[in-house]
Design a protein around this motif. Structure first.
Motif, PDB file in Angstrom:
ATOM      1  N   THR A  12      31.932  30.657  75.495  1.00  0.00           N
ATOM      2  CA  THR A  12      32.189  29.226  75.647  1.00  0.00           C
ATOM      3  C   THR A  12      33.681  28.950  75.535  1.00  0.00           C
ATOM      4  OG1 THR A  12      31.507  27.020  74.875  1.00  0.00           O
ATOM      5  CG2 THR A  12      31.941  28.684  73.172  1.00  0.00           C
ATOM      6  N   ARG A  13      34.059  27.710  75.844  1.00  0.00           N
ATOM      7  CA  ARG A  13      35.438  27.230  75.800  1.00  0.00           C
ATOM      8  C   ARG A  13      36.325  27.998  76.790  1.00  0.00           C
ATOM      9  NH1 ARG A  13      35.742  24.275  70.611  1.00  0.00           N
ATOM     10  NH2 ARG A  13      33.539  23.763  70.236  1.00  0.00           N
ATOM     11  N   GLU A 152      27.069  25.676  69.568  1.00  0.00           N
ATOM     12  CA  GLU A 152      28.271  25.880  70.383  1.00  0.00           C
ATOM     13  C   GLU A 152      29.517  25.764  69.524  1.00  0.00           C
ATOM     14  OE1 GLU A 152      31.691  25.250  72.848  1.00  0.00           O
ATOM     15  OE2 GLU A 152      30.879  23.794  71.406  1.00  0.00           O
ATOM     16  N   THR A 153      29.545  24.756  68.649  1.00  0.00           N
ATOM     17  CA  THR A 153      30.696  24.574  67.760  1.00  0.00           C
ATOM     18  C   THR A 153      30.727  25.629  66.661  1.00  0.00           C
ATOM     19  OG1 THR A 153      30.793  22.187  68.157  1.00  0.00           O
ATOM     20  CG2 THR A 153      31.803  22.997  66.117  1.00  0.00           C
ATOM     21  N   THR A 199      39.915  25.382  72.694  1.00  0.00           N
ATOM     22  CA  THR A 199      39.826  24.659  71.430  1.00  0.00           C
ATOM     23  C   THR A 199      41.227  24.347  70.913  1.00  0.00           C
ATOM     24  OG1 THR A 199      37.845  25.941  70.901  1.00  0.00           O
ATOM     25  CG2 THR A 199      38.863  24.688  69.106  1.00  0.00           C
ATOM     26  N   GLY A 214      34.115  21.043  73.258  1.00  0.00           N
ATOM     27  CA  GLY A 214      32.748  21.466  73.003  1.00  0.00           C
ATOM     28  C   GLY A 214      31.695  20.475  73.439  1.00  0.00           C
TER      29      GLY A 214
END
Length: 297
Positions: A12-13, A152-153, A199, A214
């Motif tokens: 992710t990200r 996700e976070t 991030t 996110g």
């Protein structure tokens, strides 16, 4: 001796959104794992990603918790603590984190078998508290929480490797269908949505007030809502909603006169202890993402 890096199962990200089929079980315990959840309810949790309990705690216990919440919110020392998050518009306290460490009332609630017993049953192991907080949503303008997957976070910024984490939201006020209640997309826990965009450093300082990094795109949310639908949770004070860490969920603003407050506890398996963040420059503070993996006893 160098420890091998943990494989990233859920990227992710990055430069764009990605979807990944869930690589982990939903219910980690076996059917004969002892606990207060019936086999039928566990099956529903596995299917939908959530489980509701109409009266997890009694009205008398609700009153004790509510008084403790009010005491904490009124305490100037708590307000000044970095663990408190203040509404940008009203300047009222929105959340107080690590509440099980600053309040014996909420510490007792975490250790209650009606609470931690369900977490052990779902996760199939001893558990520790990854995060706890009280959420205060007073009437007339308390802001909501935008659509997101907690995992996700927690994966990107806290370093939780696997989806072996469960949250419980225990209502301390009545949840109407109008005062900013919790919404979940049933079944969404089976698909991981990796979000686009890097991030920012110290992202938590902004995200605790208004989430940005996110968060899914409108297109992704539209597709997920069409596939899974949306369930709004209502119920009396003392009711609780258990939900998987990867459920897509959120809540709206509360513009009614009726407050909506809850205590929120995140249990993580001791076998899924946090490593270094998978998609963030530094770890978030420990009052948001715990590094003390001591089992709840």
């Amino acid at each position: 001796m160098t420890t091998a890096p943990v494989k990233d199962l859920y990227p992710t990200r990055g430069t764009g959104e990605v979807t990944v089929a869930r690589q982990d079980p939903v219910v980690w315990g076996s059917p004969d794992t002892p606990g207060p959840i019936s086999i039928t309810d566990l099956q529903e949790y596995e299917r939908d990603g959530f489980l509701t309990v109409d009266r997890l705690i009694t009205p008398d216990e609700v009153e004790v918790c509510r008084r403790e919440l009010e005491r904490l919110v009124r305490d100037p020392a708590v307000r000044a603590d970095e663990r408190s998050v203040v509404e940008p518009r009203s300047k009222e306290i929105r959340s107080v984190f690590e509440v099980h460490r600053i309040s014996e009332v909420f510490a007792d609630l975490v250790r209650d078998e009606r609470v931690v017993g369900r977490a052990r049953q779902i996760l199939g192991s001893d558990v520790y508290v990854h995060q706890s907080r009280i959420n205060v949503k007073p009437g007339f303008g308390a802001s909501g929480f935008y659509w997101h997957s907690d995992f996700e976070t927690w994966h990107a910024e806290d370093g939780l490797p696997n989806m072996r984490t469960v949250s419980v939201s225990i209502a301390l006020t009545e949840n109407h269908d109008t005062n900013g209640g919790l919404m979940i997309m049933p079944g969404s826990h089976r698909t991981f949505l990796g979000c686009a965009g890097a991030t920012p450093e110290d992202n938590y300082k902004k995200s605790l007030r208004m989430q940005d990094a996110g968060t899914p795109s409108d297109e992704a949310l539209t597709a997920m809502a069409a596939r899974y639908g949306i369930r709004l949770f209502t119920g009396e004070a003392g009711s609780a909603t258990w939900f998987d860490c990867n459920c897509m969920h959120g809540s709206g603003d509360n513009i009614t006169p009726f407050p909506r407050s809850n205590v929120f506890i995140v249990f993580n398996s001791v076998e899924n202890a946090a490593v270094e963040p998978f998609a963030a420059p530094v770890r978030r503070p420990e009052f948001i993402g715990a590094r003390d993996f001591t089992p709840v006893r």
